[in-house]
Design a protein around this motif. Structure first.
Motif, short mmCIF file in Angstrom:
data_model
loop_
_atom_site.label_atom_id
_atom_site.label_comp_id
_atom_site.label_asym_id
_atom_site.label_seq_id
_atom_site.Cartn_x
_atom_site.Cartn_y
_atom_site.Cartn_z
N SER A 52 44.23 36.87 46.90
CA SER A 52 43.73 37.61 45.73
C SER A 52 44.55 37.29 44.49
N ARG A 53 43.94 36.59 43.57
CA ARG A 53 44.66 36.25 42.32
C ARG A 53 44.96 37.50 41.50
N THR A 54 44.10 38.52 41.62
CA THR A 54 44.35 39.75 40.86
C THR A 54 45.68 40.36 41.32
N GLU B 12 46.21 33.14 39.63
CA GLU B 12 46.42 34.27 38.72
C GLU B 12 45.12 34.72 38.07
N HIS B 13 45.14 35.94 37.58
CA HIS B 13 43.98 36.49 36.86
C HIS B 13 44.56 37.48 35.83
N PRO B 14 45.19 36.94 34.79
CA PRO B 14 45.97 37.82 33.91
C PRO B 14 45.17 38.87 33.17
N THR B 15 43.90 38.60 32.85
CA THR B 15 43.18 39.62 32.08
C THR B 15 42.73 40.77 32.99
N GLN B 16 42.51 40.49 34.28
CA GLN B 16 42.23 41.59 35.20
C GLN B 16 43.48 42.46 35.32
N THR B 17 44.63 41.81 35.33
CA THR B 17 45.88 42.58 35.40
C THR B 17 46.07 43.45 34.15
N HIS C 21 40.11 49.15 42.34
CA HIS C 21 39.59 47.95 42.99
C HIS C 21 39.10 47.04 41.85
N PRO C 22 39.44 45.74 41.89
CA PRO C 22 38.96 44.88 40.79
C PRO C 22 37.44 44.65 40.88
N LEU C 23 36.87 44.93 42.05
CA LEU C 23 35.45 44.72 42.33
C LEU C 23 35.13 43.21 42.24
N PRO C 24 34.20 42.68 42.97
CA PRO C 24 33.26 43.37 43.84
C PRO C 24 33.93 43.88 45.13
N THR D 87 41.64 45.47 47.80
CA THR D 87 41.03 44.17 47.48
C THR D 87 40.13 43.75 48.63
N ARG D 88 39.18 42.91 48.31
CA ARG D 88 38.25 42.43 49.35
C ARG D 88 38.81 41.17 49.99
N PRO D 89 38.37 40.81 51.20
CA PRO D 89 38.79 39.52 51.76
C PRO D 89 38.21 38.39 50.91
N GLN D 90 39.07 37.48 50.49
CA GLN D 90 38.62 36.39 49.60
C GLN D 90 38.09 35.24 50.47
N THR D 91 37.03 35.53 51.21
CA THR D 91 36.58 34.60 52.25
C THR D 91 36.22 33.21 51.71
N ARG E 254 31.70 40.86 36.36
CA ARG E 254 32.47 41.67 35.41
C ARG E 254 33.25 40.83 34.41
N THR E 255 33.98 39.85 34.88
CA THR E 255 34.88 39.15 33.96
C THR E 255 34.08 38.45 32.87
N ARG E 256 33.04 37.72 33.27
CA ARG E 256 32.28 36.99 32.24
C ARG E 256 31.53 37.96 31.33
N LEU F 30 37.92 30.57 30.77
CA LEU F 30 37.71 29.64 31.87
C LEU F 30 37.96 30.27 33.23
N ARG F 31 37.02 30.08 34.13
CA ARG F 31 37.24 30.44 35.54
C ARG F 31 37.00 29.20 36.38
N HIS F 32 37.90 28.96 37.32
CA HIS F 32 37.82 27.72 38.09
C HIS F 32 38.39 27.95 39.49
C1 NCD Z 1 38.17 39.48 41.12
C2 NCD Z 1 38.29 37.96 41.04
O1 NCD Z 1 37.35 37.27 40.66
O2 NCD Z 1 39.38 37.50 41.34
N1 NCD Z 1 37.04 39.97 40.46
C3 NCD Z 1 37.14 40.26 39.13
O3 NCD Z 1 37.45 39.41 38.32
N2 NCD Z 1 36.92 41.51 38.77
C4 NCD Z 1 38.33 40.01 42.48
C5 NCD Z 1 37.48 39.46 43.59
O4 NCD Z 1 36.63 38.61 43.40
O5 NCD Z 1 37.69 39.92 44.70
#
Ligand code: NCD
Length: 460
Positions: free
Chosen positions: A166-168, A133-138, A294-297, A257-261, A55-57, A105-107
């Motif tokens: 979860s950065r979101t 952080e994930h400011p654009t999801q916010t 949910h930010p998904l996935p 949110t999902r577990p960020q395994t 989604r983000t990209r 940028l995602r890292h």
């Molecule tokens: C989120 C992420 O990458 O932090 N996904 C997203 O950007 N929509 C949430 C996640 O991966 O669980």
């Protein structure tokens, strides 16, 4: 680096009036997504993705194309020179040289976007930096609340699942607290909000965490220590006292949110029954008209039999990522002027004067890319001396601090520690580290004619 460039690294980089104005523009764009192809004509965005994304990209690239710009995409940086050992700093220097007008940028390392701003000639957008952080999801999440509920202030928003990694969630709680929303946290046991986030909420946003009585939330709240964060500060209870918790009567939005395994270490274990939102939980009176986000996935946190429920907005939420990202791109590319005043962001980061990098976080960019990063910190308080890493925001766990010019160290709670100039501060995990660097507890005499260090003059 060009100091005049506007970046989006943290949700704090935008003031609340700016955020609300961006919503208006996003709403205009959403009226007809195809009618704005003049906005970024001739400009190029570069997607540098060191971590997986759908989604983000894609929503960023769609937004840039809809604004009439072009896109360069490095969707898998393992196929780039990163695999030959190129640093993020060098990549950013090259891409911002003449290839692109903005970088998304995602890292995987916390603080990566902050580092990128230090080497970039063009605006950098943080599309997720590790668990930070994930400011654009916010912005997308807030925009959804604003559309669905017409306001953010005073809403009761429930955050559930992995609140630790979860950065979101982290960007979202800071923004919700600033907007004056009430936050109910329902963490998966062991995955509560990290201490540095709670501390910031308390100290900067005046939010007091109180145990929540989740009785009315049913199944979801049963397995965890629910926490209630309220911005008006009426409660003088401290985190998880035995006092009776605040009862959660009514919820406006549930954010799963999902577990960020992918970020878990061997010390992190998930409970055998992961948290999941079902039809039955959603039938509770307190959740009667809550929207489900949910930010998904997603994995199993929201059962698919909720997909057709009118309260489930997670797919709409993802779709709204396009108009809001169009507004963000237009703003940072200088193609959209906002009348709202800008955020006053405190950018006083001080280099750590000497010694080892005191950042405790092994996945912070200041540790993973140490060829290009000088450890820096932000002073959170002078008494006791407390500093936060300028990249990942985690507290520096130093019990002892020294002055690089006097060579004297003190306990950080001492009055003497308070006198040390921030750019002279050295952080020590323990006294052995101070001794190894030649620091002592007694000031050496100042030779005649030498101007005394202000800290000394103040009686250190
Ligand atoms: C989120 C992420 O990458 O932090 N996904 C997203 O950007 N929509 C949430 C996640 O991966 O669980």
């Amino acid at each position: 680096m060009n100091a005049g460039i506007r970046h989006l690294v943290s949700i704090d980089d935008l003031s609340l009036p700016e955020i609300l104005e961006l919503f208006q523009h996003a709403k205009d764009y959403a009226q007809d997504l195809r009618a704005h192809s003049h906005v970024a004509r001739g400009l190029i965005s570069a997607s540098l993705f060191y971590e997986a994304s759908t989604r983000t990209r894609l929503s960023f690239e769609s937004s840039m194309l809809r604004l009439g710009g072009g896109v360069l995409t490095a969707a898998d940086m393992r196929l780039s020179s990163a695999s030959k050992g190129e640093s993020l700093a060098d990549t950013v220097r090259v891409v911002s040289g003449s290839y692109a007008d903005i970088i998304v940028l995602r890292h995987a390392s916390e603080g990566a976007a902050q580092l990128a701003t230090e080497y970039s000639n063009v605006p950098v957008i943080n599309a997720g930096d590790g668990s930070h952080e994930h400011p654009t999801q916010t912005l997308c999440d807030l925009y959804n609340l604003w559309i669905e509920r017409g306001r953010i202030e005073g809403l009761h928003v429930m955050l559930a699942g992995d609140l630790r990694y979860s950065r979101t969630i982290h960007s979202f709680v800071y923004a919700l607290a600033r907007f004056g929303a009430n936050i109910v946290c329902l963490p998966t046991p062991g995955f509560e909000l990290p201490p540095y986030v709670v501390q910031r909420l308390r100290e900067e946003f005046g939010v007091e965490p109180v145990r929540a009585d989740g009785e009315k939330l049913g199944e979801l709240a049963r397995s965890c220590d629910a926490m209630y964060l309220t911005p008006q500060k009426p409660h003088q209870l401290s985190l998880f006292t035995d006092a009776k918790g605040i009862s959660v009567e009514h919820v406006d939005a549930v954010y799963m949110t999902r577990p960020q395994t992918e970020r878990y270490t061997s010390a992190d274990t998930l409970p055998p029954r992961p948290m999941s939102l079902s039809k039955q939980t959603l039938s509770r009176e307190s959740l009667r008209d809550a929207v489900v986000m949910h930010p998904l996935p997603r994995r199993d946190e929201i059962s698919s039999d909720l997909d057709e429920d009118p309260r489930s907005i997670y797919f709409k939420q993802a779709a709204r990522g396009v108009p809001i990202r169009m507004a963000i791109l237009a703003l940072l590319l200088g193609r959209l002027e906002l009348s709202a005043p800008r955020a006053e962001v405190d950018v006083r980061y001080h280099p750590v004067a000497l010694g080892e990098n005191p950042c405790p976080n092994p996945t912070c960019i200041s540790r993973t890319e140490n060829r290009h990063v000088t450890a820096r910190y932000k002073l959170a308080s002078r008494f006791p001396v407390r500093g936060f890493c300028a990249y990942c925001s985690q507290e520096l766990p130093a019990r002892w601090v020294g002055c690089s010019t006097t060579g004297v160290y003190h306990e950080r709670e001492s009055a003497a520690a308070r006198q040390i100039r921030p750019d002279h501060l050295v952080f020590f995990r323990d006294e052995a580290q101070a001794h190894a660097l030649g620091f002592t507890t007694v000031a050496k005499p100042v030779p005649p004619g030498v101007e005394p260090e202000p800290a000394r003059a103040a009686g250190v």
